[in-house]
Design an enzyme around this catalytic site. Structure first.
Site, PDB file in Angstrom:
ATOM      1  N   ARG A  53      -8.756  24.966 -29.783  1.00  0.00           N
ATOM      2  CA  ARG A  53      -9.427  25.171 -31.080  1.00  0.00           C
ATOM      3  C   ARG A  53      -9.577  23.847 -31.825  1.00  0.00           C
ATOM      4  NH1 ARG A  53      -6.941  29.688 -34.892  1.00  0.00           N
ATOM      5  NH2 ARG A  53      -5.387  28.086 -35.287  1.00  0.00           N
ATOM      6  N   LYS A 152     -11.779  24.616 -37.925  1.00  0.00           N
ATOM      7  CA  LYS A 152     -10.595  24.666 -38.800  1.00  0.00           C
ATOM      8  C   LYS A 152     -10.523  23.316 -39.499  1.00  0.00           C
ATOM      9  CE  LYS A 152      -5.793  26.170 -38.688  1.00  0.00           C
ATOM     10  NZ  LYS A 152      -5.829  26.895 -39.938  1.00  0.00           N
ATOM     11  N   GLU A 185     -10.861  38.181 -43.933  1.00  0.00           N
ATOM     12  CA  GLU A 185      -9.491  37.771 -43.552  1.00  0.00           C
ATOM     13  C   GLU A 185      -8.708  37.435 -44.816  1.00  0.00           C
ATOM     14  OE1 GLU A 185      -9.435  34.071 -41.365  1.00  0.00           O
ATOM     15  OE2 GLU A 185     -11.031  33.209 -42.569  1.00  0.00           O
TER      16      GLU A 185
HETATM   17  N1  PMP Z   1      -7.371  32.591 -40.945  1.00  0.00           N
HETATM   18  C1  PMP Z   1      -7.215  31.432 -41.598  1.00  0.00           C
HETATM   19  C2  PMP Z   1      -8.198  31.061 -42.650  1.00  0.00           C
HETATM   20  C3  PMP Z   1      -6.134  30.577 -41.293  1.00  0.00           C
HETATM   21  O1  PMP Z   1      -5.970  29.423 -41.940  1.00  0.00           O
HETATM   22  C4  PMP Z   1      -5.199  30.974 -40.302  1.00  0.00           C
HETATM   23  C5  PMP Z   1      -4.018  30.102 -39.996  1.00  0.00           C
HETATM   24  N2  PMP Z   1      -4.338  29.140 -39.038  1.00  0.00           N
HETATM   25  C6  PMP Z   1      -5.412  32.192 -39.648  1.00  0.00           C
HETATM   26  C7  PMP Z   1      -6.505  32.976 -39.991  1.00  0.00           C
HETATM   27  C8  PMP Z   1      -4.492  32.643 -38.556  1.00  0.00           C
HETATM   28  O2  PMP Z   1      -4.710  31.869 -37.408  1.00  0.00           O
HETATM   29  P1  PMP Z   1      -3.538  31.563 -36.347  1.00  0.00           P
HETATM   30  O3  PMP Z   1      -3.069  32.877 -35.849  1.00  0.00           O
HETATM   31  O4  PMP Z   1      -4.228  30.761 -35.303  1.00  0.00           O
HETATM   32  O5  PMP Z   1      -2.487  30.820 -37.083  1.00  0.00           O
END
Ligand code: PMP
Length: 299
Positions: A53, A152, A185
């Site tokens: 990612r 990200k 989310e």
């Molecule tokens: N959505 C957002 C906006 C985030 O910042 C995160 C944290 N990285 C997640 C979802 C969850 O992703 P992950 O399971 O990869 O930590």
């Protein structure tokens, strides 16, 4: 407490010496990408997925990370070893680097790479037993056709506004809707609903980061025989779900038991959430890259 060591542009330096220029475009413009990763008992959980990612985010915004994925893996291992950490939260940041005051990235010489590993701030155990309260924020998720949710990036202002709304409401977390009003989310986590033994989570393109934990839960749930659907849903679906839970590297799998004042199910973490959390915890120490078993290859 013993000294904390931070990886900064090719060297491990003490926390006091880990300083970045005010001309770094990560600071001036939020121009950069990052990952939050976790190590469980010396196992960097799903590191390959996090690195994929990170490198895809960097490619998308044309940041050329000056290490291969293998070299980056060694950097993380070395940072954890130097800090004697087995259980850690790891923040990996790659910024555009030092430039001038203009936003043009062409004037940035090379990306800055930073790895910070800290002992884990584990959420209180009670939160997993009692569940958390969340609210819906008025701040909408950035449109996915403006900036892909798969990037990200260091620009988290939108998510920070959401967190402020959660704080103002006295809630643990807040949900973001997308521009069309569908649930996207949380400020730093993905959402799942359970209804009639089926799981639902929004697809990434409607405006959710495709979380590593989200994907693990989809896999684990399917292995356990649950049906999982990536589908859009509304707040009505959230309010009337049997169970709701959030997933993320920091949050793991945590039940939301009150949402905008509506009690979810019987107000306690439900059986499906608990079942998936238990299965998730079982694989966190085995599924990933080992920090202490392997020889260190530093070129
Ligand atoms: N959505 C957002 C906006 C985030 O910042 C995160 C944290 N990285 C997640 C979802 C969850 O992703 P992950 O399971 O990869 O930590």
């Amino acid at each position: 407490m013993s000294e904390q060591w931070i990886f900064l542009d090719g060297k491990l330096v003490t926390k006091e010496d880990a300083v970045v220029s005010v001309y770094d475009h990560g600071f001036l413009y939020g121009d950069g990408v990052f990952e939050g990763i976790r190590s469980y008992n010396g196992n960097i959980f799903r590191l390959n997925e996090h690195l994929t990612r990170l490198y895809e985010s960097a490619k998308s915004v044309m940041i050329d990370i000056p290490y291969t994925k293998e070299e980056m893996t060694q950097v993380l291992i070395e940072t954890l070893r130097k800090n004697n950490l087995k259980d850690a939260y790891i923040r990996l940041v790659v910024s555009r680097g030092v430039g001038d005051l203009g936003l043009d990235p062409a004037n940035c010489r090379k990306p800055s790479v930073i790895v910070i590993a800290e002992p884990l701030r584990i959420f209180p155990k009670e939160m997993y037993e009692s569940g958390i309260e969340i609210v819906t924020a008025s701040t909408r998720r950035n449109r996915s056709d403006v900036l892909s949710p798969m990037v990200k990036s260091l620009n988290y202002l939108n998510n920070i506004l959401v967190k402020i709304e959660a704080n103002l409401a006295g809630a643990h977390e807040a949900l973001m809707l997308n521009d069309q009003g569908y649930v996207a989310e949380g400020s730093a986590d993905n959402i799942f609903l359970v209804k009639d033994q089926k799981l639902y989570t929004p697809p990434g393109h409607i405006g959710a980061l495709v979380g590593v934990t989200r994907n693990v839960i989809i896999e684990v749930a399917r292995e356990k025989g649950y049906e999982v659907l990536e589908s859009v849903f509304t707040l009505h679906d959230v309010y009337t779900a049997d169970e709701v839970f959030l997933t993320g590297t920091a949050a793991e799998v945590i039940a939301a038991v009150k949402i905008d004042g509506r009690v979810v199910g019987d107000g306690k973490p439900g059986p499906v959430t608990n079942d998936l959390l238990e299965s998730f915890r079982k694989i966190t120490t085995t599924d990933g890259v080992k920090v202490y078993d392997e020889a260190l290859h530093v070129s």
